[in-house]
Design an enzyme around this catalytic site. Sequence first.
Site, PDB file in Angstrom:
ATOM      1  N   ARG A 172       0.840  -1.206   0.000  1.00  0.00           N
ATOM      2  CA  ARG A 172       0.000   0.000   0.000  1.00  0.00           C
ATOM      3  C   ARG A 172       0.873   1.254   0.000  1.00  0.00           C
ATOM      4  NH1 ARG A 172      -4.718   0.092   4.241  1.00  0.00           N
ATOM      5  NH2 ARG A 172      -5.356   1.830   2.907  1.00  0.00           N
ATOM      6  N   CYS A 229      -1.230   5.799   9.098  1.00  0.00           N
ATOM      7  CA  CYS A 229      -1.582   4.523   8.479  1.00  0.00           C
ATOM      8  C   CYS A 229      -2.700   4.799   7.491  1.00  0.00           C
ATOM      9  CB  CYS A 229      -1.976   3.500   9.531  1.00  0.00           C
ATOM     10  SG  CYS A 229      -3.382   4.016  10.564  1.00  0.00           S
TER      11      CYS A 229
END
Length: 274
Positions: A172, A229
């Site tokens: 990611r 995050c």
Amino acid sequence: MTAIITAAELTGESAGPRPPVLLDVRYRLGGPPGRPEYEAGHLPGAVYVDLDAELAGPPGAGGRHPLPDLAVFGAAMRRAGVGTDTPVVTYDGGLGWAAARAWWLLRWAGHGDVRVLDGGLAGWTGPLSTEIPAPAEGDFRPEPGGLPLLDADGAAALAREGLLLDARAAERYRGDVEPIDRIGGHIPGAVSAPTAENMAENGTFRPAPELAARFAALGAAGRDVGVYCGSGVSAAQQVLALELVGIRAALYAGSWSEWSEDPARPVAKGPDPR
């Protein structure tokens, strides 16, 4: 005081003169609600706390899990029996993400005695209960400022001038996949630091010397450190891991879900250049 507690230590403290308030914060991204799992069995005396409803505000421009309204959060903590001076232990299903979110919020809101059960429910060896407790109302009133917090501009500045850690999985970070947010990639200048690398194979935190070596290799020594995050949940676990080795890190609560929502903000892709 350390930010974590073992199952054996918790057993002893629960039988002592100042038993901690227990918060069950089981949560899985995209999974079923944690309440049914809680009702099927939880640590005796634990109160269920809903991450989406009580530890986060409604999703929107501020991200998928923005900080909760303080009145909602404070009411949830008092309902669970949290007092200004009562010790608190949070736990989840094992990853430590949701439990660390509760830990971070309480510490940020001024509570000084909060720990996460190391290994979560999976590490608990005592009996479980299906009884739903009704604790006496606590007196905790949130007073923000106990831990450092970043907004989008602060995160961008820290990526340039200090160390901004991206706690998501490496794919990611690189932008190879983005299953949730508008676009893949990372904040320019951020360093890839997946939360999975904070944990040992048995699901507990790695020993402090190993964590210290990890964060030193990432460049944390002597620098201001921040963490983000996807939506500010798993990053709290990394803030906790840094706390275990004496590094006070700031949390970018909006995280990638807020950053990527604004097309005007720059996006970097590819591997960590270090």
